[in-house]
Design a protein around this motif. Sequence first.
Motif, PDB file in Angstrom:
ATOM      1  N   ASP A  32      62.175 115.969  34.926  1.00 34.95           N
ATOM      2  CA  ASP A  32      62.471 115.062  36.037  1.00 34.95           C
ATOM      3  C   ASP A  32      61.151 113.881  36.201  1.00 34.95           C
ATOM      4  O   ASP A  32      61.505 112.859  36.262  1.00 34.95           O
ATOM      5  CB  ASP A  32      62.054 115.970  37.280  1.00 34.95           C
ATOM      6  CG  ASP A  32      63.351 116.803  37.408  1.00 34.95           C
ATOM      7  OD1 ASP A  32      64.287 116.410  37.147  1.00 34.95           O
ATOM      8  OD2 ASP A  32      63.175 117.843  38.252  1.00 34.95           O
ATOM      9  N   ASP A  33      60.027 114.347  35.535  1.00 36.88           N
ATOM     10  CA  ASP A  33      59.120 113.268  35.733  1.00 36.88           C
ATOM     11  C   ASP A  33      58.257 113.062  34.592  1.00 36.88           C
ATOM     12  O   ASP A  33      57.254 113.565  34.188  1.00 36.88           O
ATOM     13  CB  ASP A  33      57.797 113.632  36.798  1.00 36.88           C
ATOM     14  CG  ASP A  33      56.765 112.787  36.837  1.00 36.88           C
ATOM     15  OD1 ASP A  33      56.928 111.556  36.865  1.00 36.88           O
ATOM     16  OD2 ASP A  33      55.798 113.107  37.549  1.00 36.88           O
ATOM     17  N   ALA A  37      52.775 112.642  33.667  1.00 35.18           N
ATOM     18  CA  ALA A  37      51.834 113.036  32.737  1.00 35.18           C
ATOM     19  C   ALA A  37      51.109 111.765  32.009  1.00 35.18           C
ATOM     20  O   ALA A  37      50.015 111.778  31.975  1.00 35.18           O
ATOM     21  CB  ALA A  37      52.484 113.755  31.829  1.00 35.18           C
ATOM     22  N   ALA A  38      51.718 110.611  31.740  1.00 40.88           N
ATOM     23  CA  ALA A  38      50.944 109.472  31.102  1.00 40.88           C
ATOM     24  C   ALA A  38      49.997 108.957  32.099  1.00 40.88           C
ATOM     25  O   ALA A  38      49.266 108.438  31.881  1.00 40.88           O
ATOM     26  CB  ALA A  38      52.322 108.361  30.749  1.00 40.88           C
ATOM     27  N   TRP A  39      50.382 109.036  33.488  1.00 43.20           N
ATOM     28  CA  TRP A  39      49.503 108.161  34.329  1.00 43.20           C
ATOM     29  C   TRP A  39      48.509 109.044  34.713  1.00 43.20           C
ATOM     30  O   TRP A  39      47.435 108.801  35.254  1.00 43.20           O
ATOM     31  CB  TRP A  39      50.562 107.807  35.770  1.00 43.20           C
ATOM     32  CG  TRP A  39      50.989 106.439  35.226  1.00 43.20           C
ATOM     33  CD1 TRP A  39      52.575 106.538  35.114  1.00 43.20           C
ATOM     34  CD2 TRP A  39      50.520 105.082  35.239  1.00 43.20           C
ATOM     35  NE1 TRP A  39      52.907 105.293  35.101  1.00 43.20           N
ATOM     36  CE2 TRP A  39      51.643 104.217  35.090  1.00 43.20           C
ATOM     37  CE3 TRP A  39      49.468 104.677  35.358  1.00 43.20           C
ATOM     38  CZ2 TRP A  39      51.581 102.972  34.948  1.00 43.20           C
ATOM     39  CZ3 TRP A  39      49.411 103.316  35.102  1.00 43.20           C
ATOM     40  CH2 TRP A  39      50.243 102.494  34.832  1.00 43.20           C
ATOM     41  N   ARG A  40      48.870 110.687  34.803  1.00 42.65           N
ATOM     42  CA  ARG A  40      47.584 111.478  35.193  1.00 42.65           C
ATOM     43  C   ARG A  40      46.521 111.462  34.337  1.00 42.65           C
ATOM     44  O   ARG A  40      45.314 111.715  34.730  1.00 42.65           O
ATOM     45  CB  ARG A  40      48.543 112.988  35.318  1.00 42.65           C
ATOM     46  CG  ARG A  40      48.755 113.329  36.723  1.00 42.65           C
ATOM     47  CD  ARG A  40      49.205 114.778  36.636  1.00 42.65           C
ATOM     48  NE  ARG A  40      50.121 115.181  35.606  1.00 42.65           N
ATOM     49  CZ  ARG A  40      51.329 115.408  35.944  1.00 42.65           C
ATOM     50  NH1 ARG A  40      51.848 114.951  37.147  1.00 42.65           N
ATOM     51  NH2 ARG A  40      52.262 115.439  34.795  1.00 42.65           N
TER      52      ARG A  40
END
Length: 52
Positions: A32-33, A37-40
């Motif tokens: 879904d997202d 994870a790349a931005w976190r």
Amino acid sequence: MNMLIYLIPIALLMGGMGLLAFLWSLKSGQYDDLQGAAWRILLEDEADRKKP
């Protein structure tokens, strides 16, 4: 040649299990997202800011 009698059903069973695992991961929302994870990893945690 007799070994194919065992190998073909085993290969089909393992392929079916892989397909079921993939469909389960789709249903449970694993994809879904993809960007989250790349931005976190770029965000700072509060614990990191409090350390001297």
